[in-house]
Design an enzyme around this catalytic site. Structure first.
Site, short mmCIF file in Angstrom:
data_model
loop_
_atom_site.label_atom_id
_atom_site.label_comp_id
_atom_site.label_asym_id
_atom_site.label_seq_id
_atom_site.Cartn_x
_atom_site.Cartn_y
_atom_site.Cartn_z
NE ARG A 220 34.88 36.78 36.30
CZ ARG A 220 35.84 35.87 36.28
NH1 ARG A 220 36.96 36.13 35.65
NH2 ARG A 220 35.68 34.70 36.84
CB CYS B 82 29.15 45.91 34.70
SG CYS B 82 27.82 44.75 35.01
C1 UDX Z 1 32.35 42.97 35.26
C2 UDX Z 1 33.04 42.61 36.58
O1 UDX Z 1 34.22 41.85 36.31
C3 UDX Z 1 32.09 41.83 37.49
O2 UDX Z 1 32.72 41.59 38.76
C4 UDX Z 1 30.83 42.64 37.69
O3 UDX Z 1 29.91 41.92 38.49
C5 UDX Z 1 30.18 43.00 36.36
O4 UDX Z 1 31.14 43.68 35.52
P1 UDX Z 1 31.74 41.70 32.97
O5 UDX Z 1 31.19 43.01 32.51
O6 UDX Z 1 30.94 40.47 32.74
O7 UDX Z 1 32.04 41.76 34.56
O8 UDX Z 1 33.12 41.49 32.22
P2 UDX Z 1 34.68 41.48 32.58
O9 UDX Z 1 35.21 40.13 32.40
O10 UDX Z 1 34.96 42.15 33.86
O11 UDX Z 1 35.23 42.39 31.38
C6 UDX Z 1 34.79 43.74 31.21
C7 UDX Z 1 35.48 44.37 30.03
O12 UDX Z 1 36.85 44.60 30.30
C8 UDX Z 1 35.43 43.54 28.74
O13 UDX Z 1 35.19 44.39 27.65
C9 UDX Z 1 36.81 42.92 28.67
O14 UDX Z 1 37.21 42.61 27.36
C10 UDX Z 1 37.66 44.04 29.27
N1 UDX Z 1 38.91 43.58 29.88
C11 UDX Z 1 38.89 42.75 30.97
C12 UDX Z 1 40.12 44.02 29.38
O15 UDX Z 1 40.16 44.77 28.39
N2 UDX Z 1 41.27 43.60 29.98
C13 UDX Z 1 41.28 42.78 31.07
O16 UDX Z 1 42.37 42.46 31.57
C14 UDX Z 1 40.05 42.34 31.57
#
Ligand code: UDX
Length: 471
Positions: A153, A279
């Site tokens: 992430r 992603c």
């Molecule tokens: C994601 C995956 O988690 C990771 O395993 C993969 O390799 C790449 O994509 P990332 O895009 O860095 O990682 O962010 P992540 O922390 O997963 O959050 C993604 C989105 O979901 C963000 O906009 C975040 O704010 C949102 N989110 C996350 C929520 O709205 N609620 C949550 O509980 C978790």
């Protein structure tokens, strides 16, 4: 082991630096000369914890940068492919970069080499890479293609790489699996974690991490299915938050209740303004396309995407509810990145909301601890970029919290009240306790929780303590 990593984007850069920390000799390749020059000069293009430390340790020694793919690939026992797979207009993953890298690799390998897919790719990609290599006259017994998906992430990428929940090796024969086992040996054996200079990880980390060896196709599917499942969890809780708002329940309590079921788990159940980033949006569309190509209409994914889109619109309606009309209103905005801890604004719901609000005629003063520079490039002069949350709030009709930076969760609320024109906070990330905000007299809207609307029409902080109402 000598390793080439092709592509110095997020995944390539982090994987390269971490592989160097595991003791390998890494050459990172990029065809963008200016990017390579900057990396050679020690500049790190992304905001990522621990990456500066890994650069200090290995830059110019076990971690080198080059524009020449043949130079890096020659003598490497493994070549990690971490180039971009951007979406086409139809939402499929564009694999043309992967294909051209495969072609280039085919002309450059010497001796048995394992091609490792690190980019997120559709399930048939390993077959295609193999076919491209064979078409370009690479002898079948000189290479193998392995899928080794990456689950990092942004913001915690280095720790995610070194302390993964699992290491997945998708290899179709023991010879190539053995090369990957050797690469990850310091993690799989646990020896890395005993080193005094090991990057420290979370107390909850599984040390050593479990190793899952699968076929290449299964590993490719594991990556797409994992991201789709996580996005589904977020959309699910956002839908539940909507119901909470209409009945006056509190989504946090609901999350605690359902998340403590170990079959469900509490993580990725935080409601908000929808998921974004480089992603989830892209991978969901790509997975949807893969399924369609395989003859399956994965409508569940359409619904996950629809709820995500709708969540943003609902937040916009919340702002209207709080302020009535929007033209000419001054809004303080906290957070522009797609989530906290990163400067990445790709597919950021915060940026999309700011753009909508600008179209509605609002004046915006925005603060983000890391993403302001990138956001400035997109929003130009239409937004005033300021240097602190309090500056963003000064004279504002309302303060919007759009990204869950830690800094935004510990604001001096009394100070905030003094500088805001009206004590109105619309929190898209549920960073504050509703009761506390009510007691201080804020008009406070969040997601899936009761709103605080003070009895008195004067909302300047001198009002009597607010009461909690349905959204
Ligand atoms: C994601 C995956 O988690 C990771 O395993 C993969 O390799 C790449 O994509 P990332 O895009 O860095 O990682 O962010 P992540 O922390 O997963 O959050 C993604 C989105 O979901 C963000 O906009 C975040 O704010 C949102 N989110 C996350 C929520 O709205 N609620 C949550 O509980 C978790």
């Amino acid at each position: 082991m000598r390793i080439a990593v092709v592509g110095s984007g997020y995944v390539g850069l982090v994987a390269g630096a971490c592989l160097a920390d595991l003791g390998h000799d890494v050459q990172l390749v990029d065809n963008d000369g200016s990017k390579v020059a900057a990396l050679q000069a020690g500049q790190i293009p992304i905001h990522e914890e621990h990456l500066p430390e890994l650069f200090r340790r290995h830059h110019g020694r076990q971690l080198r940068f080059t524009e020449s793919l043949p130079e890096a690939v020659r003598n490497s026992q493994a070549v990690f492919v971490a180039v971009g797979t951007p979406p086409t207009e139809q939402g499929e993953a564009d694999l043309s970069y992967v294909e051209s890298v495969a072609r280039e690799i085919s002309g450059a390998i010497h001796g048995y080499t394992v091609i490792v897919e690190k980019s997120t790719v559709p399930v048939y990609t390993s077959d295609w890479v193999r076919r491209v290599m064979l078409r370009n006259a690479t002898a079948a017994d000189t290479f193998d293609v392995v899928s080794n998906p990456e689950f990092l992430r942004e913001g915690t990428a280095v720790v995610d790489f070194l302390y993964p929940d699992r290491i997945v090796i998708g290899a179709d024969n023991p010879r190539s699996a053995a090369v990957l086992r050797e690469i990850y040996a310091p993690l799989i054996s646990g020896s890395y974690y005993e080193r005094p200079d090991a990057i420290s990880g979370p107390a909850s980390a599984k040390v050593p991490p479990p190793l899952i060896v699968t076929s290449a196709k299964s590993a490719e599917l594991i990556k797409h299915a994992s991201n789709a499942f996580l996005a589904m969890k977020i959309s699910f809780i956002n839908a539940v938050a909507t119901i909470c708002e209409s009945v006056g329940a509190n989504v946090e309590q609901v999350c605690q209740g359902i998340g403590s079921d170990s079959r469900i788990g509490r993580r990725f159940l935080n409601p908000g303004i929808g998921y974004g980033g480089s992603c989830f949006p892209k991978d969901l569309m790509a997975f949807r396309s893969v399924a369609r190509e395989c003859g399956y209409e994965f409508r569940l994914l359409d619904e996950v995407m629809r709820i995500n889109e709708e969540q943003r619109n609902r937040f916009l309606r919340k702002i209207r509810n709080a302020l009535w009309t929007l033209r000419g209103k001054r809004l303080g905005v906290l957070g522009l990145a797609f989530k906290g801890g990163t400067d990445d604004i790709r597919e950021s719901p915060a940026m999309a909301l700011v753009q909508c609000l600008l179209q509605e005629g609002c004046q915006i003063a925005a603060y983000d601890p890391a993403a302001a520079e990138r956001a400035r490039g997109v929003l130009n002069s239409s937004v005033e970029f300021v240097n602190s949350p309090y500056e963003a709030a000064t004279g504002a009709d309302a303060l919007l919290i759009l990204t869950e930076w830690e800094e935004f969760a510990t604001l001096d609320l009394k100070r905030l009240q003094k500088v805001l024109k009206y004590s109105i906070v619309i929190d898209g990330r549920n960073l504050y306790d509703c009761e506390t905000m009510a007691a201080l007299g804020f008009t406070y809207y969040s997601v899936g929780r009761p709103s605080t609307v003070p009895d008195s029409p004067a909302e300047n902080g001198t009002a009597a303590a607010g009461k909690l109402t349905k959204a």
